[in-house]
Design a protein around this motif. Structure first.
Motif, short mmCIF file in Angstrom:
data_model
loop_
_atom_site.label_atom_id
_atom_site.label_comp_id
_atom_site.label_asym_id
_atom_site.label_seq_id
_atom_site.Cartn_x
_atom_site.Cartn_y
_atom_site.Cartn_z
N THR A 127 -73.01 -34.10 28.25
CA THR A 127 -73.42 -32.85 27.60
C THR A 127 -73.02 -32.95 26.13
O THR A 127 -72.30 -33.86 25.73
N LEU A 128 -73.47 -31.98 25.33
CA LEU A 128 -73.08 -31.97 23.92
C LEU A 128 -71.57 -31.84 23.81
O LEU A 128 -70.93 -32.57 23.02
N GLN A 129 -70.96 -30.97 24.59
CA GLN A 129 -69.50 -30.82 24.53
C GLN A 129 -68.81 -32.11 24.92
O GLN A 129 -67.80 -32.50 24.32
N GLY A 130 -69.36 -32.79 25.93
CA GLY A 130 -68.80 -34.08 26.34
C GLY A 130 -68.85 -35.10 25.23
O GLY A 130 -67.88 -35.86 25.01
N GLU A 131 -69.95 -35.14 24.49
CA GLU A 131 -70.07 -36.09 23.37
C GLU A 131 -69.10 -35.73 22.24
O GLU A 131 -68.52 -36.61 21.60
N MET A 132 -68.93 -34.44 22.01
CA MET A 132 -68.01 -34.02 20.96
C MET A 132 -66.57 -34.40 21.32
O MET A 132 -65.81 -34.85 20.45
N ILE A 133 -66.21 -34.24 22.57
CA ILE A 133 -64.86 -34.63 23.01
C ILE A 133 -64.70 -36.14 22.88
O ILE A 133 -63.64 -36.63 22.47
N PHE A 134 -65.75 -36.87 23.21
CA PHE A 134 -65.71 -38.33 23.02
C PHE A 134 -65.40 -38.66 21.57
O PHE A 134 -64.54 -39.51 21.27
#
Length: 694
Positions: A614-621
């Motif tokens: 998800t977008l949030q997952g990519e941001m956390i990455f």
């Protein structure tokens, strides 16, 4: 003489022990009791680690100055929802008439931890403690486990590893989640127009997130490369074969920069030129029809005829990861759904312990394996196979095969049917029955001979160029006769041929349509010819293909990649040769993936079982990559798991491991505190956001 107390992990398991031990038991509140024994149970974990604010009220609010949080002594507490059963279990442990405690929680690291926490909190002393270690819940295995139960102290190293795993997840989760949330939470929340944003980090979870995000970005950045193959229609003994050109040794195009690979050009013009040269046409005179075919005449001769026999052995037995992978393919279900089903099969005595990494059997089990096979005579779909194995004594000598290896077994051997509990099949849903069938057929297959194939290779030469054709025939099905699953549609002969060709010629490129020579029996053609015979080329064709990006992880592939420390090893045989602890354990991998989905860091398409970030997952990455990038390193994450194995094996001490863990947390915390790059992350967020609809 006092009573023995048996402590199981679940009520259903306690009932299995009660039935096996053969004593008249009366039901009490939270336990069973008879003349010589008491049987009780946990309900999963009864005790957990306390939150930081229990240590000091100052930890209730997340502040940078309170990090890193590294207690010298860890605090534990009873889980409120389980307080009643905890009270029952501990009161039984302290009873004066109980002199021996049999620990019957699941035979693994987590089961050990569940009991040890209860014993620690209860403060009970002065009891004989025995560990029951079993591989199935059949009556015979339970009785063996009780009879051969060892002193609990022999499992102290395993207990140390269990405590360390929990401490490691706790410390990394609390320190790094607080650290990154404080440092980057506001910038993420502002970008997402949210009130606040928590960066949830885990030793294994974050690494798995990294694998999924990296794969998605590889796909996005992939640029397709077209390439052009050349096929020739060759008249051989009256049959027209479609053969493929390759730039092998002796070709004018050997090692040419015009090639994409030895069987294709980068530009169509190069393919057209080859055709003109082969058909002896004037340069620039070739005219392609709608199928990019050019008719013409050329002569060639048979350069090579080759027949090869190949054998394919039955695959190794299932461990949990392999079973989760196959269930993802067969039934489109997630790893946690597979684990839930196989756990149910285990509790109903149908299969052996599911949370195993081993794909082989022990020597001791191999000696008694005929009992498992005999029990399967009660299943109509496989009865004949089981009977054949017994009648022909095909199980003898199993201990000398690759399916038995004591050195490859740690806690438990592979998942196999017990041959018992068949009456429970009637009460199972169809999915559970099918998964049981999958395990049964894989098990019986190891007693059957290999499948035998004949591979036919045929080469012609025209001028300085070479053309090739090959086919693969199944001559003796061997164990494959067993693999006709009731839940899969039977394939046509053409589909079988295509699958065999795909397996034989596996390629990363999408090469368009299949060659149209599957209906020709090459064996009959080859019987009529010999090396040196003249053949005619009547047409040539250009087939366009293009390179393909890497595939997204589906749930089964993700489990295998975690098992192999981040490597997605497609080949079943190669996987069996690689030994390592991997990322997470067989017992935890499914739950980790489920948590990532629940946190909305990744998404799971239930129909295809494919994971995407998800977008949030990519941001956390991006946040983790800019602050503690080693958390995204599969090899490092696997090394932590390997370290826990060393503790369990007694190769290093718990104190040595703890020093390494605390130093890691201190160093990474200091690095993040020194960073001040949270606003620079906005560009990374924007780069990821363009791929998501608002």
């Amino acid at each position: 003489m006092g009573k023995s107390l048996f402590i199981a992990e679940k009520p259903s398991v306690a009932q299995q022990f009660g039935a096996a031990l053969g004593e008249n038991l009366s039901r009490r509140d939270g336990y069973l009791e008879g003349e010589h024994m008491v049987i009780t149970w946990c309900v999963g974990h009864l005790v957990t680690m306390s939150y930081p604010d229990v240590y000091d009220e100052k930890y209730k609010k997340w502040r940078l100055e309170t990090l890193p949080f590294l207690p010298t002594e860890f605090k534990y507490e009873v889980i409120s929802s389980s307080a009643k059963q905890y009270g029952i279990v501990t009161s039984l442990m302290k009873r004066d008439d109980v002199d021996t405690i049999y620990v019957c929680t699941d035979s693994g690291r987590e089961g050990e931890y569940i009991y040890r926490l209860v014993e620690q909190m209860s403060g009970v002393t002065g009891k004989v403690r025995k560990r029951v270690w079993i591989d199935s819940q059949t009556e015979e295995e339970i009785l063996r486990g009780v009879k051969e139960a060892k002193d609990l102290s022999e499992y102290d190293n395993l207990s140390d590893a269990a405590y360390l795993r929990a401490k490691e997840d706790y410390l990394m989760g609390i320190n790094f989640s607080r650290l990154l949330s404080i440092r980057y939470g506001n910038s993420m929340a502002n970008f997402l127009n949210e009130k606040y944003c928590v960066v949830s980090v885990g030793r294994v979870m974050t690494c798995v997130l990294g694998m999924i995000v990296r794969r998605e970005r590889e796909i996005r950045n992939f640029e397709k490369t077209p390439f052009y193959r050349v096929l020739a229609g060759v008249d051989v003994a009256g049959a027209n074969l479609s053969m493929e050109w390759k730039a092998v040794v002796g070709s004018r195009y050997e090692n040419s920069p015009l090639l994409y690979k030895e069987n294709g050009f980068k530009e169509m013009a190069s393919a057209v030129k080859l055709i003109e040269e082969t058909l002896e046409m004037e340069p620039g005179s070739a005219v392609l029809d709608e199928e990019r075919r050019i008719m013409g005449q050329a002569k060639g001769s048979i350069e090579k005829i080759e027949k090869k026999k190949e054998k394919k052995k039955p695959p190794l037995l299932y461990n949990l990861a392999e079973l989760q992978n196959d269930c993802s393919k067969f039934f489109k279900i997630s790893p946690d759904e597979t684990l839930a089903v196989v756990q149910e099969l285990y509790e109903k005595k149908l299969v052996t312990y599911p949370r195993t990494d081993a794909r082989v059997l022990s020597t001791a089990v191999a000696k008694e394996i005929h009992k498992n096979i005999r029990g399967l005579l009660g299943i109509p779909g496989v009865r004949d196979y089981a009977q054949t194995i017994l009648d022909q004594e095909m199980y003898k000598g199993l201990a000398k095969t690759r399916y038995v290896n004591d050195k490859q077994i740690t806690d438990h051997y592979a998942i196999i049917p017990t041959g018992q509990g068949l009456s429970a099949l009637k009460g199972l849903n169809s999915r559970a029955v099918y998964i049981y069938e999958t395990i049964v057929r894989r098990f019986l297959a190891i007693f059957y001979p290999p499948a035998e194939y004949e591979k036919l290779n045929f080469t012609i030469k025209s001028g300085s160029e070479y053309f090739f054709a090959s086919e693969k025939y199944l001559k003796e099905p061997g164990y494959l006769s067993l693999m006709e699953y009731s839940f899969r549609k039977k394939k046509t002969a053409t589909a079988d041929a295509k699958e065999a060709a795909a397996v034989d010629n596996g390629s990363e490129e999408n090469e368009g349509e299949e060659d149209e020579n599957l209906n020709i029996n090459m064996a009959e053609v080859l019987a009529q010819i010999k090396k040196g015979d003249e053949v005619g080329i009547g047409s040539m064709q250009i087939k366009e293909g293009e390179t393909s990006p890497p595939k997204r992880y589906n749930s089964g592939a993700m489990i295998l990649a975690m098992e192999n420390a981040g490597q997605l090893i497609e080949d079943e045989e190669l996987r069996s040769q690689i030994k390592g602890s991997g990322i997470g354990t067989s017992a935890t991998r499914a739950e980790i993936l489920k948590k990532l989905v629940n946190n909305k860091y990744i998404a799971l398409n239930k129909k295809t079982q494919i994971y995407t970030p998800t977008l949030q997952g990519e941001m956390i990455f991006d946040v983790v990559n800019a602050s503690i990038p080693s958390l995204l390193n599969p090899e490092l994450t696997a090394s932590w798991e390997k370290g826990l194995t060393y503790v369990a094996d007694g190769e290093i001490t718990a104190d040595e491991y703890m020093v390494k863990l605390e130093n890691f947390i201190k160093q990474k915390t200091a690095r993040v505190l020194a960073n001040n790059n949270q606003y620079a992350m906005q560009g990374m967020y924007r780069a990821a956001a363009q791929y998501y609809k608002k």
